[in-house]
Design a protein around this motif. Structure first.
Motif: not given
Length: 828
Positions: A439, A455-459, A505, A508-509
Motif C-alpha cells: 500500500p 492514511v494507507q491506500s486500499r489498492d 484512490e 479518497r486518501m
C-alpha cells in the motif's frame, strides 16, 4: 526592537452572536470571548445558549481560534449549583477558558478541575503586582488588568510575574473601575457586577461647587468618557509585556467586529514583522464610523483628565464632517474635514443630544451649486439631505455635522464574513512512502496544530506504465484542497521505484486525511473533572444571645472621630481622603480608649505600597482592607493586627467567604450587591462571627480615576499640575431629578461619587442578630458631630432591644432632609 513570536501575542475579539463570531474569525482574531445565558457581564447582549457550546467550540477550533466564556459576574448562594453545571458544560465542550470575577467561583472551578484554564476578569480589579501575586495559588492562565493601568504600570506588573497579561485596547470605557461601580445597583437594582449596567455614567449632570451650580455651556456629560482606541500603541503595549489585546464590544454589530479586528490584526502583524506601523487617517475614520464617542488612549499614556471625555454628548457620533456655515433652501454649506458621498447617514448636532436630532441620508452633494458625483474628500460643499429626513428650519449655523453611517463600508465589511468559506488556510505537509506490491502510506501533518494522521491506500502500488507518482504529480493530486481550510505546503516522497496508484484512490486518501485532521482540530481538549458538592451545610449556631453586638463607626473627618469616640461605639474606623491624617485619628482614639482601624484606598497601583506602609506606621489596631493588592501586601508582613475585608472585595457567596478567610482576613464584609434574601442565604452557611455588615451609609457609587475636580476646576491635566482644587472646594453632581451626589477624593486622586440619600438596614437588624452577626458598621460621610452621636445612639438602642429597627428607620427618614432609603437590601 526585540523580536516576539507571533503565537505569543493574542488578538481577542467580542462575539455576541454567530455573525460576530464569524466576523472575528474571518478577520484574524486569535480568540473570541462570548457570554452564555445569564451568567455574564452583558445580559443585554444576545448571548449564546449552553446547548450551543459544542458547536461553537468546534467551529472556532476548526480555524485554530480559541473560545473563552465570560462568567464575569458575582454568583449568589442560591446560584452555585447552576454555576457548577455551567462550569462542567464548558469543560465538556472544550471551552478554552472561563473569564471569572467572583472569588468564590474561582475557588469552585479549581475544586472541580485543577487544570481547566481560568482568566481573571477586569471586574476583579487587578491593578498591581501584588494583586496578581495574590492569584498565583489558583494557577490562573491570564489576568485582565484594570483599564486604568498605564503603560509604565503594565510593564512594572509584567516584570514581576510570569502570568500573561491582557489589556483592553479598543471600545467603550467605563468611567468607574470595573467591579467597583454600584450606581446601577443603587438607582435601579440592576447591578453592574451582575451584567446589568444601566450606564448612569452616560447621563447628564450639573456640577455643584461649594453649593452653587457651575455654568459650563453645553458640557453636561461629566462622567461619559470617550472610547478607547490604542491602535497606534500596539508596539508599546507589546514591549510593556502585554500578551493579549482585548477588544470591547459584545453589544456591537458584526461589521464593527470585522472592522476593529482587521485593523488590530494588521497593526500587530506589522509590528511583529519588524515594520513601523502608523495607522492612516482612513483607517482611523473607518474605526470611528463603526462606533465612536471620540477616541482617546484612556489611561494607557497616563492620566489626562482633559482628554478623557468630551462632555457634550454621551453616544456614538461616527466621523466628524464639519460645521454648518450656512443653511440653504434645500441643504447646508460646510467645509468638509472628512470624505462623504451620496447615501451616507448624517446627523446635525445642535449640542442637545438628549433631544431628537435632525438627520438622515445624504441625497446630493454640490460644489457652488453644481452637483458632484462620487465621494467628495474636502472643501466647501453643499450637503443636500433627503427632504423627508431633515427639517432644515431646525438646523442652525454652527451645528456640528457627523457622518453616522457609511453603507459602502458596511457592505465591504460584511463581505469578509457573510459567505461561508475558508476564512483562512492552514499549511499541511505530506510524507509518502511505499514500494511496488504494497500500500501507499501517507502521513499528513497539520503544521498549525501539530496534529498528524496516517492514511494507507486500499489498492497496492503497481509498476508505472505512463504516469509514475513523481513528486510533481503527487503535489498536484494531493494539493487539490479547494473548499477545505488547508493548503499544501510540502510533499516528501520516499517511494521505491516508478510506481502508480489510481487517481481516485489518491483522492479518497486525501479526503480521509482532511476529514481526520479536521476532526482532531475540532475534538474538545480534555481536562480533569471532579465531582464537587457546592451546596454548603447550614452552620450550627451557638447561643449567642449573651454575646454583645459590636457597633462600629466609620468616620471621614476628625470631627466625626471625636464625636464617635464620645459615644459607646465599640470600634472606630477612619476612612480619610488623605491617609497622612491617620496618625491624628489614632491619637484621638487612644485618648478615648477606643480601638481603631484605618481604611486602605479601594485601588492599589504599582508604587503605592508606601501608602499601605504609612497606614501601619500609624499603629492602628486593625486595617480595613479594600483591594487584593493590599491584602497580599499585609499578609506578606505577617501582621499581628486584625484585617477586615471590605465590600469592595465583592464577596457574594460562602466560597468567597472561605477563600478570603483562608487568605488572611479575620472578618469579611459582604458585597453591596446582595439583597436581604441573598444576604440571609449567605449567612446561613457562613461563619457569621467572622462577618461584618454595613447597616447605614451613603452608598459609594462611582469609583473612578477620572478626577472631576481636575477636569472642571483646573487648567491642569493631572495631580502634578492641577493645583489641587479638591483641597479648597466641595463638589457634588446634581442628577436630572435634582439630587446632589457628593464627590470625594482619596490619596491617589481617585474620585468617589456617593449617593445623595443615606440608606439604612435598621429594619433587618433583628434578622442579622438571629443569624449570628455581631459586627455592625455605621458609615458617615458629611454628618456633623451631633448627627454622628444621634445616629449611633439610635442603632445602639436597636442592638440592645430598646427600640425596633422600623422605628429607627422612620426616625432617620423624618430627620434627614432627603429622607433615607432601604437601599440594595430591599431590591428584588
Amino acid at each position: 526592537m526585540k523580536r516576539i513570536a507571533r503565537d505569543t501575542i493574542e488578538l481577542l475579539a467580542p462575539a455576541g452572536n454567530w455573525d460576530c463570531l464569524r466576523a472575528a474569525v474571518a478577520n484574524g482574531a486569535d480568540a473570541v470571548f462570548f457570554g452564555v445565558d445569564k451568567y455574564n457581564a452583558r445580559v443585554r447582549a444576545e448571548n449564546f445558549r449552553v446547548e450551543e457550546l459544542p458547536d461553537i467550540m468546534a467551529y472556532l477550533h476548526k480555524y485554530n481560534v480559541r473560545g473563552y466564556v465570560t462568567f464575569n459576574i458575582l454568583i449568589f448562594e442560591n446560584e452555585l449549583e447552576e454555576a457548577r453545571q455551567l462550569v462542567e458544560a464548558c469543560i465538556d465542550a472544550g471551552v478554552d477558558a472561563l473569564i471569572v470575577q467572583d472569588a468564590g467561583l474561582l475557588q469552585m472551578i479549581r475544586e472541580i478541575s485543577p487544570d481547566f484554564p481560568i482568566h481573571i476578569s477586569t471586574q476583579m480589579t487587578v491593578t498591581s503586582p501584588e494583586a496578581v501575586e495574590f492569584l498565583q495559588p489558583y494557577d490562573v492562565e491570564v489576568v485582565v488588568l484594570g483599564r486604568e493601568n498605564n503603560l509604565k504600570q503594565i510593564k512594572t506588573i509584567a516584570d514581576h510575574t510570569e502570568t500573561p497579561l491582557e489589556v483592553f485596547v479598543h471600545g467603550a470605557l467605563c468611567v468607574s473601575y470595573s467591579g467597583q461601580c454600584l450606581t446601577s445597583e443603587m438607582w435601579g437594582g440592576r447591578s453592574a457586577n451582575r451584567g446589568e449596567c444601566a450606564q448612569a455614567c452616560r447621563l447628564p449632570y450639573d456640577l455643584i461647587v461649594d453649593g452653587k451650580k457651575k455654568e459650563m455651556a453645553n458640557i453636561s456629560y461629566l462622567l461619559s468618557p470617550k472610547d478607547l482606541a490604542a491602535l497606534d500603541l500596539v508596539g508599546e503595549l507589546i514591549e510593556a509585556g502585554v500578551s493579549s489585546f482585548k477588544i470591547e464590544g459584545r453589544l456591537k454589530s458584526p461589521e464593527y467586529v470585522a472592522n476593529v479586528v482587521s485593523k488590530y490584526r494588521k497593526a500587530i502583524d506589522e509590528y511583529l514583522a519588524g515594520r513601523d506601523y502608523i495607522p492612516s487617517k482612513e483607517e482611523i475614520r473607518e474605526l470611528q464610523q463603526s462606533f465612536s464617542r471620540g477616541f482617546t488612549h484612556g489611561f494607557l499614556k497616563g492620566t489626562n483628565n482633559k482628554q478623557l471625555l468630551d462632555g457634550t454628548f454621551p453616544k456614538s457620533r461616527g466621523v466628524y464632517l464639519g460645521t454648518v456655515l450656512k443653511v440653504l433652501k434645500d441643504g447646508v454649506l460646510c467645509q468638509l474635514e472628512a470624505p462623504v458621498k451620496r447615501g451616507d447617514g448624517i446627523v446635525f448636532d445642535a449640542g442637545r443630544p438628549e433631544e431628537k436630532e435632525e438627520g438622515g441620508r445624504v441625497y446630493d452633494l454640490r460644489k457652488k451649486g453644481v452637483k458632484v458625483e462620487g465621494e467628495v474628500q474636502g472643501g466647501f460643499i453643499e450637503i443636500v439631505p433627503g427632504r423627508r429626513d431633515v427639517d432644515l428650519t431646525k438646523v442652525r449655523v454652527g451645528d456640528r455635522i457627523w457622518k453616522t453611517s457609511d453603507p459602502e463600508l458596511e457592505r465591504r465589511l460584511r463581505l469578509t464574513f457573510e459567505t461561508e468559506q475558508a476564512y483562512r488556510l492552514f499549511p499541511i505537509a505530506v510524507a509518502v512512502s511505499g514500494k511496488m506490491g504494497e500500500p501507499l502510506v501517507s502521513t499528513w501533518y497539520d503544521l498549525a496544530t501539530g496534529h498528524s494522521v496516517t492514511v494507507q491506500s486500499r489498492d497496492l502500488l503497481e509498476a508505472a506504465v505512463k504516469r509514475p507518482l513523481t513528486l510533481e504529480y503527487l503535489t498536484e493530486q494531493l494539493g487539490r484542497l479547494g473548499g477545505t481550510i488547508f493548503e499544501l505546503a510540502e510533499v516528501r516522497s520516499e517511494l521505491d521505484g516508478n510506481v502508480i496508484l489510481p487517481v481516485k484512490e489518491l483522492n479518497r486518501m486525501r479526503r480521509i486525511a482532511v476529514d481526520q485532521l479536521l476532526a482532531l482540530r475540532q475534538a474538545p481538549p480534555r481536562y480533569q473533572k471532579h465531582q464537587v458538592e457546592v451546596k454548603a451545610a447550614k452552620k450550627e449556631r451557638q447561643d449567642q444571645r449573651q454575646a454583645p453586638a459590636q457597633l462600629i463607626a466609620l468616620c471621614r473627618s476628625m470631627d466625626q472621630i471625636h464625636a464617635a469616640c464620645e459615644t459607646d461605639a465599640d470600634y472606630i474606623y477612619a476612612d480619610f481622603e488623605f491617609t497622612t491624617d491617620y496618625p491624628y485619628a489614632v491619637q484621638v482614639a487612644r485618648e478615648y480608649g477606643k480601638p481603631i482601624a484605618l481604611a486602605t484606598p479601594r485601588i492599589h497601583m504599582p508604587g503605592e505600597n508606601g501608602i499601605l506602609k504609612g497606614i501601619l506606621q500609624s499603629e492602628p489596631d486593625a486595617v480595613l482592607v479594600r483591594s487584593l493588592g493590599a491584602l497580599q501586601y499585609y499578609t506578606q508582613q505577617e501582621l499581628p493586627r486584625l484585617l477586615v475585608g471590605d465590600f469592595s472585595l465583592n464577596i457574594a457567596n460562602h466560597k468567597a467567604v472561605e477563600l478570603f478567610l483562608a487568605r488572611g482576613l479575620d472578618r469579611v464584609t459582604p458585597s453591596y450587591d446582595l439583597n436581604i434574601q441573598q444576604m440571609m442565604d449567605l449567612l446561613e452557611v457562613s461563619p457569621t462571627e467572622k462577618v461584618e455588615i454595613v447597616i447605614h451609609q451613603h452608598l459609594p457609587m462611582f469609583h473612578t480615576e477620572h478626577c472631576v475636580f481636575c477636569t472642571f476646576l483646573s487648567e491642569g491635566t493631572d495631580f502634578t499640575n492641577c493645583g489641587r482644587p479638591c483641597e479648597s472646594h466641595r463638589v457634588s453632581l446634581q442628577d436630572r431629578i435634582g439630587m446632589l451626589h457628593p464627590v470625594r477624593v482619596d490619596i491617589g486622586c481617585r474620585n468617589t461619587v456617593y449617593n445623595a440619600i443615606e440608606q439604612s438596614g435598621a429594619e433587618y437588624l433583628s434578622d442579622f442578630l438571629k443569624a449570628g452577626i455581631r459586627s455592625f458598621r455605621v458609615e458617615f460621610l458629611e454628618e456633623d458631630g451631633e448627627q454622628v452621636r444621634e445616629v449611633l445612639r439610635l442603632y445602639r438602642e436597636v442592638l440592645q432591644g430598646q427600640r425596633s429597627g422600623t422605628s429607627v428607620w422612620k426616625t432617620l427618614k423624618a430627620t434627614n432632609q432627603l429622607g433615607v432609603t432601604r437601599g440594595q437590601l430591599l431590591k428584588k
